[in-house]
Scaffold this motif. Sequence first.
Motif, PDB file in Angstrom:
ATOM      1  N   MET A   1     -23.713 -65.790 -42.459  1.00 22.63           N
ATOM      2  CA  MET A   1     -24.968 -65.065 -42.639  1.00 22.63           C
ATOM      3  C   MET A   1     -25.347 -64.356 -41.348  1.00 22.63           C
ATOM      4  SD  MET A   1     -27.655 -67.749 -44.298  1.00 22.63           S
ATOM      5  CE  MET A   1     -27.456 -69.155 -43.214  1.00 22.63           C
ATOM      6  N   GLY A   2     -26.050 -63.260 -41.502  1.00 20.91           N
ATOM      7  CA  GLY A   2     -26.675 -62.595 -40.359  1.00 20.91           C
ATOM      8  C   GLY A   2     -28.171 -62.856 -40.378  1.00 20.91           C
ATOM      9  N   ILE A   3     -28.891 -62.096 -39.570  1.00 21.52           N
ATOM     10  CA  ILE A   3     -30.330 -62.322 -39.383  1.00 21.52           C
ATOM     11  C   ILE A   3     -31.113 -62.219 -40.695  1.00 21.52           C
ATOM     12  CG2 ILE A   3     -32.375 -61.159 -38.428  1.00 21.52           C
ATOM     13  CD1 ILE A   3     -30.958 -60.948 -35.801  1.00 21.52           C
ATOM     14  N   VAL A   4     -30.871 -61.179 -41.472  1.00 21.32           N
ATOM     15  CA  VAL A   4     -31.670 -60.944 -42.687  1.00 21.32           C
ATOM     16  C   VAL A   4     -31.477 -62.089 -43.679  1.00 21.32           C
ATOM     17  CG1 VAL A   4     -31.956 -59.411 -44.682  1.00 21.32           C
ATOM     18  CG2 VAL A   4     -31.702 -58.440 -42.382  1.00 21.32           C
ATOM     19  N   ASP A   5     -30.233 -62.469 -43.933  1.00 27.78           N
ATOM     20  CA  ASP A   5     -29.976 -63.563 -44.874  1.00 27.78           C
ATOM     21  C   ASP A   5     -30.438 -64.909 -44.317  1.00 27.78           C
ATOM     22  OD1 ASP A   5     -29.029 -61.882 -46.789  1.00 27.78           O
ATOM     23  OD2 ASP A   5     -26.916 -62.433 -46.576  1.00 27.78           O
ATOM     24  N   ALA A   6     -30.373 -65.066 -43.011  1.00 30.02           N
ATOM     25  CA  ALA A   6     -30.822 -66.333 -42.419  1.00 30.02           C
ATOM     26  C   ALA A   6     -32.333 -66.490 -42.533  1.00 30.02           C
ATOM     27  CB  ALA A   6     -30.370 -66.454 -40.968  1.00 30.02           C
ATOM     28  N   VAL A   7     -33.066 -65.384 -42.628  1.00 29.17           N
ATOM     29  CA  VAL A   7     -34.516 -65.475 -42.891  1.00 29.17           C
ATOM     30  C   VAL A   7     -34.729 -65.861 -44.359  1.00 29.17           C
ATOM     31  CG1 VAL A   7     -36.699 -64.208 -42.962  1.00 29.17           C
ATOM     32  CG2 VAL A   7     -35.111 -63.845 -41.061  1.00 29.17           C
ATOM     33  N   GLU A   8     -33.939 -65.280 -45.264  1.00 33.07           N
ATOM     34  CA  GLU A   8     -34.015 -65.658 -46.684  1.00 33.07           C
ATOM     35  C   GLU A   8     -33.694 -67.142 -46.867  1.00 33.07           C
ATOM     36  OE1 GLU A   8     -35.201 -63.719 -49.195  1.00 33.07           O
ATOM     37  OE2 GLU A   8     -35.644 -62.467 -47.456  1.00 33.07           O
TER      38      GLU A   8
END
Length: 228
Positions: free
Chosen positions: A170-177
């Motif tokens: 995961m990157g930043i966006v998915d890690a926030v999700e």
Amino acid sequence: MATEVTWLGHGSWSLRIGECDVLVDPFLEDNPSATMNPTDVNADFILVSHGHFDHVADVAPIAKRTGATIVSNFEICQWFAEKHQLTNSFGMNLGGGTLLPFGRVTLTVAHHSSQLPDGSYGGNPGGFLLELPEGNLYFACDTALFSDMKLIGNRGIKLAVLPIGDVFTMGIVDAVEAVKLIRPERVAPAHFDTWPPIKQDSNLWAQKVREETSADPFLPKVGVPFSL
Ligand code: NI
Ligand code: MN
């Protein structure tokens, strides 16, 4: 029973739970972000999430020196027995868990791959849910975002550790999700900045977590212990 958590860099962690030393995915010798050597760390248990080099590299020397028990999937435990004559291990499979002296450890789903460094089959990749006296700790380890993280979150997570490096996880966006699904009290990032392809702005991630979730983002410093 106090629990101290130390980021060793990349996806490597050291836990001191009461009198018990637990390592997660020790990768130190060839890890550009590590500040410790394999000879510096103590271990009673070594949790191994999957077979990739950046997670298994220092398991054998540390297990040989300390006599620590390797806890991983069945195939990886078998590989350490055959390749490294390390038979002190406990093999599990996804969704299974066991009670260890420091708490219950469950091997959770991870969406990734798991080939071992010599090309051997490394079983399915996993993450770890640790149910400790002070609260639950979830290491997602190397994974993509998946909606069943919500089920892991239903256990009540005090601290979640998530990869944010992108490219391999995961990157930043998915890690926030992922934080929205897991709903932890605190969340720390891992598996970023080790090499140029996974360079990330962890402060930006922390800012998004603060804006979009009720979790408290925490950016540990490599080698500096903090309390669970
Ligand atoms: Ni990996
Ligand atoms: Mn990795």
